[in-house]
Design an enzyme around this catalytic site. Structure first.
Site, short mmCIF file in Angstrom:
data_model
loop_
_atom_site.label_atom_id
_atom_site.label_comp_id
_atom_site.label_asym_id
_atom_site.label_seq_id
_atom_site.Cartn_x
_atom_site.Cartn_y
_atom_site.Cartn_z
CG ASN A 10 -4.85 9.81 0.86
OD1 ASN A 10 -5.84 9.13 0.54
ND2 ASN A 10 -3.71 9.27 1.24
NE ARG A 91 -3.47 6.80 -2.10
CZ ARG A 91 -3.75 5.89 -1.17
NH1 ARG A 91 -4.40 6.24 -0.08
NH2 ARG A 91 -3.40 4.66 -1.34
CG HIS A 180 1.58 1.25 -1.92
ND1 HIS A 180 1.92 0.09 -1.27
CD2 HIS A 180 0.82 1.95 -1.06
CE1 HIS A 180 1.40 0.07 -0.06
NE2 HIS A 180 0.70 1.21 0.08
NE ARG A 241 -4.57 -3.13 4.00
CZ ARG A 241 -3.99 -2.21 3.25
NH1 ARG A 241 -3.56 -2.51 2.04
NH2 ARG A 241 -3.83 -0.99 3.68
CD GLU A 385 2.44 7.33 -1.30
OE1 GLU A 385 2.76 7.44 -0.09
OE2 GLU A 385 1.60 6.52 -1.70
#
Ligand code: ADP
Length: 405
Positions: A10, A91, A180, A241, A385
């Site tokens: 990732n 990813r 996601h 964020r 994941e």
């Protein structure tokens, strides 16, 4: 040891997460993080057989140096490990409208990931660097791309379009893509098992609450709406964020308050959310501790986080009609009994009732139902994941071997 091992990568712009995953049971044999790329204190930390280790990397190291170290000094040191690798799984944050599923990587796929750079300017270039470095390190292995956006490609136009001139979608690709997706897909699969239903009959709301956070409405096993937008900046209140806001604020700050666009984007991405509201931290544990000490801004951050999330969840009654389960995942969703309690209180119109004992004890990687018997179902399911990436990689390699045979 299983022979179905996948190196999952990732790659971010200044860091790289990696894991050696057993695709058959999701077990992480090795996992780690290389960080501070292109700086003098570039470093790597990893966990192997439960033991934590770390090292500094040569100054200014980045993806290729980190991957070379991982291969030469960690993987190759474990006797026989490298020979058990079936594939490398990457990813990839943004696949635009092109990728609805994971794919084996070839030059065309790399070109397509490159074309999506404008949609994910921080992530996609880093993914390409990671793919190139992995190709050098493992020239004999297939590389697979697993897209964060793929699961969301089933959204109908009424959910993915912005109410902007249609040409901006058609000609420039301006639309909601969602992120996601790999986590929301995993949650859907696990929910189907827990609810004893085929995936194609599962209606759930999946709340992935980590540093980044998103909530997705899943109908008949497919995404029908999600809170993130063209980029991961939209939707919920996150660690740093801002999530949803009036776009005119950007114009106001630049035209009337003297900020540059770059400064405003830095504020929205890195100085907002829990950090910006509380002025203390983006880390939910710290926010919770300060809230319990009656720090009013930590309480405000917590309240805004929960209020926004509850509003999103309530709104997904519209596309779903029937909700089989509300599911919490991600670091906050899996561990904060307080957030889960507050969300269900805010959603009292849906007659949710918590089993207080189960809510308090379903933490630290446990999964289970946390709602009371007289309540619609609420569950906690730890996400994985890396396992989805490993499974997709193994499946694609097996499929291509069959086709090639
Ligand atoms: P990422 O998006 O980086 O993968 P994670 O899913 O690991 O993030 O979630 C990180 C968030 O989870 C942080 O805000 C952290 O404070 C929060 N978290 C972890 N453990 C707990 C806990 N016990 N209680 C509340 N929040 C927690």
């Amino acid at each position: 040891m299983s022979s179905k091992l996948v190196l999952v990568l990732n790659c971010g712009s200044s860091s790289l997460k990696f894991a050696v995953v057993n695709a058959e049971n999701g077990e992480n044999l090795i996992s780690g993080l290389a960080e501070c790329f292109n700086l003098t204190d570039a470093r790597l930390k990893w966990t192997i057989n439960g033991k934590k280790e770390s090292t500094s990397l040569p100054p200014m190291s980045a993806h290729s140096e980190a991957i070379a170290y991982i291969v030469d000094h960690i993987i190759k040191k474990e006797t026989g490990l490298a020979s058990k690798f079936v594939a490398i799984g990457h990813r990839v944050v943004h696949g635009g409208e092109k990728f609805t599923h994971s794919v084996l990587i070839d030059e065309d796929v790399i070109n397509s990931i490159e074309k999506c750079i404008s949609l994910a300017p921080l992530h996609n270039p880093a993914h390409i660097l990671g793919i190139r470095a992995a190709q050098v390190a493992f020239p004999e292995l297939s590389q697979v791309a697993v897209f964060d956006t793929a699961f969301h490609q089933s959204m109908p136009a009424k959910a993915f379009m912005y109410a902007l001139p249609y040409e901006l979608y058609k000609e420039k690709g301006i639309r909601r893509y969602g992120m996601h997706g790999t986590s929301h897909l995993f949650i859907t699969q696990e929910a189907a098992k827990a609810l004893h239903k085929p995936i194609s009959e599962v209606n759930i709301i999946s709340a992935h609450l980590g540093n980044g956070a998103s909530v997705t409405a899943i109908k008949n096993g497919q995404c029908v709406d999600t809170s993130m937008g063209m980029t991961p900046l939209a939707g919920l209140v996150m660690g740093t964020r801002c999530g949803d806001l009036d776009p005119s604020i950007i114009e106001h700050l630049i035209a009337h308050e003297g900020y540059t666009l770059e400064q405003v984007m830095d504020i929205l991405q890195k100085q907002s959310g829990l950090l910006g509201i509380s002025g203390i931290s983006s880390d939910f544990r710290t926010i919770t501790e300060e809230h319990l000490k009656n720090n009013p801004r930590a309480t405000l951050a917590l309240d805004m986080f929960c209020y926004r999330l509850a509003k999103y969840i309530a709104s997904y009654a519209v596309p779903l009609g029937r909700i089989d389960a509300l599911i919490f995942t991600g670091g906050i969703g899996e561990n904060s009994a307080l957030v889960r309690q507050k969300i269900l209180e805010l959603l009292s119109i849906f007659s949710y009732h918590l089993d207080t004992e189960k809510n308090a004890t379903t933490i630290l990687g446990k999964s289970g139902i946390i709602s009371a018997k007289n309540s619609p179902v609420v569950m906690v399911i730890p996400t994985n994941e890396e396992w989805v990436i490993a499974q997709d990689a193994v499946a694609l390699v097996a499929k291509s071997a069959l086709i090639g045979a």
